[in-house]
Every structure is written in C-alpha cells, then in structure tokens.
Motif scaffolding. Structure first.
Motif: not given
Length: 69
Positions: A32-40, A47-56
């Motif tokens: 199952t895959v998602i695109d960049e928009e979905g990842m963001r 729980p940690n949006p800043a870290r999530g965005q940095a990982l993306t």
C-alpha cells in the motif's frame, strides 16, 4: 501500541482524506503506497508534526536523488 494491520492503516488514511494505492512490486509483494501529499497529511497528524515533516523531507530528498526526480 499493538501492531497496525493494513486495514487499520487504510482506515486512518481514509479518515484523514489520504489516498492510497495498492501495487505489486517486482518481487511479487503487494504494497500500500501513498504520495507526498498524503505523507505530509499523516505527518501533520502525528504526535510530533515537526519531526514528521522533517522525516518526510528526508524521505522525499532521498527518493529524488535516487530516482533523479
């Protein structure tokens, strides 16, 4: 936390409006895959949006470098 099933992941994605696609890779595995928009979107709801965005950002930079995108 317990392990998340594919159905659980798809339900979370659907609730957040993240589109998913099911593909079969060259090894015959179903993914199952998602695109960049979905990842963001998922990162923003983590729980940690800043870290999530940095990982993306890191994942997307590596993909662009590897595949010349």
């Amino acid at each position: 936390m317990t392990d998340m099933t594919d159905a659980d992941a798809k339900a979370i994605c659907a609730a957040l409006g993240v589109n998913t696609r099911t593909i079969t890779d060259t090894f015959g595995r179903t993914l199952t895959v998602i695109d960049e928009e979905g990842m963001r979107i998922l990162a923003a709801h983590s729980p940690n949006p800043a870290r999530g965005q940095a990982l993306t950002d890191q994942i997307m930079a590596a993909a662009r470098e590897q595949y010349g995108l």
